[in-house]
Design a protein around this motif. Structure first.
Motif, PDB file in Angstrom:
ATOM      1  N   ALA A 145      32.682   7.756  32.578  1.00  0.00           N
ATOM      2  CA  ALA A 145      31.340   8.264  32.325  1.00  0.00           C
ATOM      3  C   ALA A 145      30.886   9.302  33.343  1.00  0.00           C
ATOM      4  CB  ALA A 145      30.356   7.099  32.291  1.00  0.00           C
ATOM      5  N   ASP A 146      31.718  10.292  33.618  1.00  0.00           N
ATOM      6  CA  ASP A 146      31.288  11.375  34.497  1.00  0.00           C
ATOM      7  C   ASP A 146      31.610  12.738  33.884  1.00  0.00           C
ATOM      8  OD1 ASP A 146      34.012  11.295  34.701  1.00  0.00           O
ATOM      9  OD2 ASP A 146      34.079  11.193  36.887  1.00  0.00           O
ATOM     10  N   THR A 147      31.740  12.765  32.566  1.00  0.00           N
ATOM     11  CA  THR A 147      32.125  13.999  31.903  1.00  0.00           C
ATOM     12  C   THR A 147      31.472  14.059  30.529  1.00  0.00           C
ATOM     13  OG1 THR A 147      34.033  15.368  31.319  1.00  0.00           O
ATOM     14  CG2 THR A 147      34.187  13.046  30.815  1.00  0.00           C
ATOM     15  N   LEU A 148      31.272  15.269  30.027  1.00  0.00           N
ATOM     16  CA  LEU A 148      30.773  15.470  28.674  1.00  0.00           C
ATOM     17  C   LEU A 148      31.742  16.373  27.934  1.00  0.00           C
ATOM     18  CD1 LEU A 148      26.977  16.024  29.435  1.00  0.00           C
ATOM     19  CD2 LEU A 148      28.026  13.997  28.423  1.00  0.00           C
ATOM     20  N   ILE A 149      31.795  16.246  26.620  1.00  0.00           N
ATOM     21  CA  ILE A 149      32.780  16.988  25.835  1.00  0.00           C
ATOM     22  C   ILE A 149      32.139  17.593  24.603  1.00  0.00           C
ATOM     23  CG2 ILE A 149      34.707  15.549  26.589  1.00  0.00           C
ATOM     24  CD1 ILE A 149      34.542  14.249  23.704  1.00  0.00           C
ATOM     25  N   ARG A 150      32.813  18.577  24.051  1.00  0.00           N
ATOM     26  CA  ARG A 150      32.584  19.065  22.696  1.00  0.00           C
ATOM     27  C   ARG A 150      33.957  19.146  22.060  1.00  0.00           C
ATOM     28  NH1 ARG A 150      27.324  18.849  21.231  1.00  0.00           N
ATOM     29  NH2 ARG A 150      27.426  20.717  19.914  1.00  0.00           N
ATOM     30  N   ALA A 151      34.142  18.462  20.947  1.00  0.00           N
ATOM     31  CA  ALA A 151      35.471  18.393  20.343  1.00  0.00           C
ATOM     32  C   ALA A 151      35.359  18.167  18.856  1.00  0.00           C
ATOM     33  CB  ALA A 151      36.296  17.281  20.994  1.00  0.00           C
ATOM     34  N   GLU A 152      36.408  18.549  18.149  1.00  0.00           N
ATOM     35  CA  GLU A 152      36.492  18.342  16.707  1.00  0.00           C
ATOM     36  C   GLU A 152      37.965  18.253  16.330  1.00  0.00           C
ATOM     37  OE1 GLU A 152      34.893  17.557  13.030  1.00  0.00           O
ATOM     38  OE2 GLU A 152      33.704  18.085  14.799  1.00  0.00           O
ATOM     39  N   PHE A 153      38.485  17.044  16.168  1.00  0.00           N
ATOM     40  CA  PHE A 153      39.871  16.874  15.760  1.00  0.00           C
ATOM     41  C   PHE A 153      40.048  15.481  15.172  1.00  0.00           C
ATOM     42  CE2 PHE A 153      39.774  15.429  20.184  1.00  0.00           C
ATOM     43  CZ  PHE A 153      40.427  14.213  20.109  1.00  0.00           C
ATOM     44  N   ASP A 154      41.136  15.282  14.467  1.00  0.00           N
ATOM     45  CA  ASP A 154      41.472  13.989  13.900  1.00  0.00           C
ATOM     46  C   ASP A 154      42.544  13.318  14.756  1.00  0.00           C
ATOM     47  OD1 ASP A 154      39.752  14.262  11.672  1.00  0.00           O
ATOM     48  OD2 ASP A 154      41.247  15.525  10.671  1.00  0.00           O
ATOM     49  N   LEU A 155      42.412  12.022  14.944  1.00  0.00           N
ATOM     50  CA  LEU A 155      43.424  11.283  15.694  1.00  0.00           C
ATOM     51  C   LEU A 155      44.741  11.289  14.934  1.00  0.00           C
ATOM     52  CD1 LEU A 155      41.304   8.210  16.824  1.00  0.00           C
ATOM     53  CD2 LEU A 155      42.127  10.066  18.286  1.00  0.00           C
ATOM     54  N   ASP A 156      45.830  11.533  15.646  1.00  0.00           N
ATOM     55  CA  ASP A 156      47.158  11.552  15.040  1.00  0.00           C
ATOM     56  C   ASP A 156      47.541  10.133  14.627  1.00  0.00           C
ATOM     57  OD1 ASP A 156      49.907  11.647  14.489  1.00  0.00           O
ATOM     58  OD2 ASP A 156      50.224  13.287  15.896  1.00  0.00           O
ATOM     59  N   PRO A 157      47.724   9.861  13.337  1.00  0.00           N
ATOM     60  CA  PRO A 157      48.028   8.496  12.886  1.00  0.00           C
ATOM     61  C   PRO A 157      49.401   8.003  13.343  1.00  0.00           C
ATOM     62  CG  PRO A 157      48.251  10.041  11.065  1.00  0.00           C
ATOM     63  CD  PRO A 157      47.662  10.815  12.207  1.00  0.00           C
ATOM     64  N   HIS A 158      50.269   8.925  13.765  1.00  0.00           N
ATOM     65  CA  HIS A 158      51.612   8.543  14.205  1.00  0.00           C
ATOM     66  C   HIS A 158      51.674   8.249  15.711  1.00  0.00           C
ATOM     67  CE1 HIS A 158      53.002   9.678  10.243  1.00  0.00           C
ATOM     68  NE2 HIS A 158      52.508  10.894  10.393  1.00  0.00           N
ATOM     69  N   ALA A 159      50.564   8.470  16.405  1.00  0.00           N
ATOM     70  CA  ALA A 159      50.555   8.268  17.857  1.00  0.00           C
ATOM     71  C   ALA A 159      50.109   6.854  18.209  1.00  0.00           C
ATOM     72  CB  ALA A 159      49.635   9.281  18.516  1.00  0.00           C
ATOM     73  N   ASP A 160      50.772   6.276  19.203  1.00  0.00           N
ATOM     74  CA  ASP A 160      50.317   5.002  19.748  1.00  0.00           C
ATOM     75  C   ASP A 160      49.130   5.206  20.674  1.00  0.00           C
ATOM     76  OD1 ASP A 160      52.389   3.248  18.614  1.00  0.00           O
ATOM     77  OD2 ASP A 160      53.739   4.436  19.875  1.00  0.00           O
ATOM     78  N   SER A 161      49.041   6.415  21.224  1.00  0.00           N
ATOM     79  CA  SER A 161      47.942   6.737  22.127  1.00  0.00           C
ATOM     80  C   SER A 161      47.695   8.238  22.097  1.00  0.00           C
ATOM     81  CB  SER A 161      48.270   6.294  23.564  1.00  0.00           C
ATOM     82  OG  SER A 161      47.226   6.648  24.450  1.00  0.00           O
ATOM     83  N   VAL A 162      46.458   8.615  22.329  1.00  0.00           N
ATOM     84  CA  VAL A 162      46.083  10.020  22.459  1.00  0.00           C
ATOM     85  C   VAL A 162      45.367  10.189  23.793  1.00  0.00           C
ATOM     86  CG1 VAL A 162      44.661  11.896  21.546  1.00  0.00           C
ATOM     87  CG2 VAL A 162      45.892  10.378  19.980  1.00  0.00           C
ATOM     88  N   ILE A 163      45.840  11.131  24.588  1.00  0.00           N
ATOM     89  CA  ILE A 163      45.191  11.466  25.850  1.00  0.00           C
ATOM     90  C   ILE A 163      44.479  12.800  25.654  1.00  0.00           C
ATOM     91  CG2 ILE A 163      45.514  12.006  28.292  1.00  0.00           C
ATOM     92  CD1 ILE A 163      47.927  10.182  28.313  1.00  0.00           C
ATOM     93  N   TRP A 164      43.182  12.805  25.831  1.00  0.00           N
ATOM     94  CA  TRP A 164      42.416  14.021  25.583  1.00  0.00           C
ATOM     95  C   TRP A 164      42.563  14.975  26.767  1.00  0.00           C
ATOM     96  CZ3 TRP A 164      37.236  12.143  22.982  1.00  0.00           C
ATOM     97  CH2 TRP A 164      37.561  11.418  21.835  1.00  0.00           C
ATOM     98  N   THR A 165      42.791  16.234  26.457  1.00  0.00           N
ATOM     99  CA  THR A 165      43.051  17.237  27.483  1.00  0.00           C
ATOM    100  C   THR A 165      42.221  18.486  27.222  1.00  0.00           C
ATOM    101  OG1 THR A 165      44.900  18.245  26.272  1.00  0.00           O
ATOM    102  CG2 THR A 165      45.433  16.426  27.778  1.00  0.00           C
ATOM    103  N   LYS A 166      42.168  19.339  28.241  1.00  0.00           N
ATOM    104  CA  LYS A 166      41.523  20.653  28.116  1.00  0.00           C
ATOM    105  C   LYS A 166      42.418  21.690  28.771  1.00  0.00           C
ATOM    106  CE  LYS A 166      38.142  23.645  27.374  1.00  0.00           C
ATOM    107  NZ  LYS A 166      38.897  24.880  27.626  1.00  0.00           N
TER     108      LYS A 166
END
Length: 339
Positions: A112-133
């Motif tokens: 809770a020390d960051t804010l984002i703007r994003a628009e994407f769908d989670l990859d259904p084939h991934a066990d995990s998604v790490i959000w990056t910039k």
């Protein structure tokens, strides 16, 4: 879907503002950081949120009012709230494990020390998604290393040689967060620490070693709230986004103007009085504040504050402050008086 929010840190880089208000509860563009973060993540996920679990620090610091505001936040999302406490600052992995009863099923972890703007769908084939910039100076960040299939195979902290330009921003999705829980429990049981702390990365690396598939989810904007200067900058960016969206009322109808001008975008809270003043652009003013004989731009002013005879730019001023002077770029904590 669950959202897990570790927010026990004291926010030392944002002092004096975080001395009286936990950093995640400091308003940016009129709403506390953690409220904006959780709401924006829920929008990105595009699915019902079952539970929001908050990991707080010292109960004496995160008092009943904080707990109530977090419970109301979860309720607005149609989710139940769970409150946990991290008694000692033992790292990101330890903070997550403090919410152990909530660690099952699909979940997002968001610091809770960051804010984002994003628009994407989670990859259904991934066990995990790490959000990056994507960043221009990856050597200053923790970054992901990708294989030819665009799967994350390694996390590298501040690489001396180029690995990728995708910086980890501190938001993670797990198809089953129970797997991470088991790996972090191993880390705790084996007392594996970095700098005396248990880190989330050690649990993630164990998942990678066992073949779990990690992908990236790239955000359009990543706005930090780590210190005064960058929080003021984040406030300006967020006001611009909110103006474009047109979904939030930024200037409350109870605002009183007397020979005053508001240059948008600005957030002006309830019962604010502006007299002989020019406010904006990129200014947030909290409820019940008074600004007289002043020019204010690119600044963040909280509630119940009085500003007189001022020319402010890139300022951050707390709650219940009285300021009368001619300094320009200031950082004043709660309950201060400068006359």
């Amino acid at each position: 879907m669950k959202i897990i929010v570790p927010m026990a840190g004291r926010g030392s880089r944002l002092r004096p503002h975080s001395l009286t208000t936990p950093k995640p509860l400091i308003p940016v563009a009129g709403k506390p950081i953690v409220h904006r973060l959780v709401t924006d993540i829920a929008k990105v996920l595009k699915q019902p949120i079952e539970e929001v679990a908050f990991v707080l620090g010292d109960p004496a610091w995160f008092g009943d009012d904080v707990v109530t505001s977090l419970e109301e936040l979860a309720e607005r999302l149609g989710a139940k709230s769970s409150i946990y406490y991290q008694d000692k600052p033992l790292g990101t992995g330890h903070a997550i494990m403090c919410a152990e009863p909530s660690l099952d099923g699909p979940a997002v972890i968001a610091y809770a020390d960051t804010l984002i703007r994003a628009e994407f769908d989670l990859d259904p084939h991934a066990d995990s998604v790490i959000w990056t910039k994507e960043v221009s100076n990856p050597e200053a960040y923790g970054v992901v290393k990708l294989n030819p299939n665009n799967q994350i195979i390694e996390l590298v902290e501040k690489p001396e040689n180029f690995v990728s330009n995708q910086a980890v921003i501190g938001i993670y999705y797990f198809k089953d967060i129970g797997v991470l829980k088991h790996k972090l429990q191993e880390v705790l049981d084996e007392n594996i620490t970095n700098g005396g702390e248990y880190q989330i990365n050690d649990g993630i690396k164990r998942m990678m070693a066992e073949g779990f598939i990690f992908k990236t989810g790239t955000v359009d904007e990543w706005m930090d709230c780590g210190n005064k200067a960058i929080t003021v900058e984040t406030n300006a960016k967020m006001l611009g986004f909110l103006q474009q969206d047109g979904k939030e009322q930024l200037v409350d109808p109870t605002v009183q103007l007397e020979n005053a001008e508001i240059i948008e975008p600005c957030f002006i809270g309830k019962h604010v009085k502006l007299s002989n003043a020019t406010i904006g652009p990129h200014v947030s003013v909290g409820a019940y504040s008074i600004i007289e004989n002043a020019n204010v731009k690119n600044s963040l002013i909280q509630t119940h504050t009085i500003i007189k005879n001022a020319n402010l730019d890139r300022a951050m001023i707390g709650n219940h402050v009285s300021y009368n002077g001619d300094h320009i770029s200031v950082s004043i904590g709660d309950y201060s008086v400068l006359e």
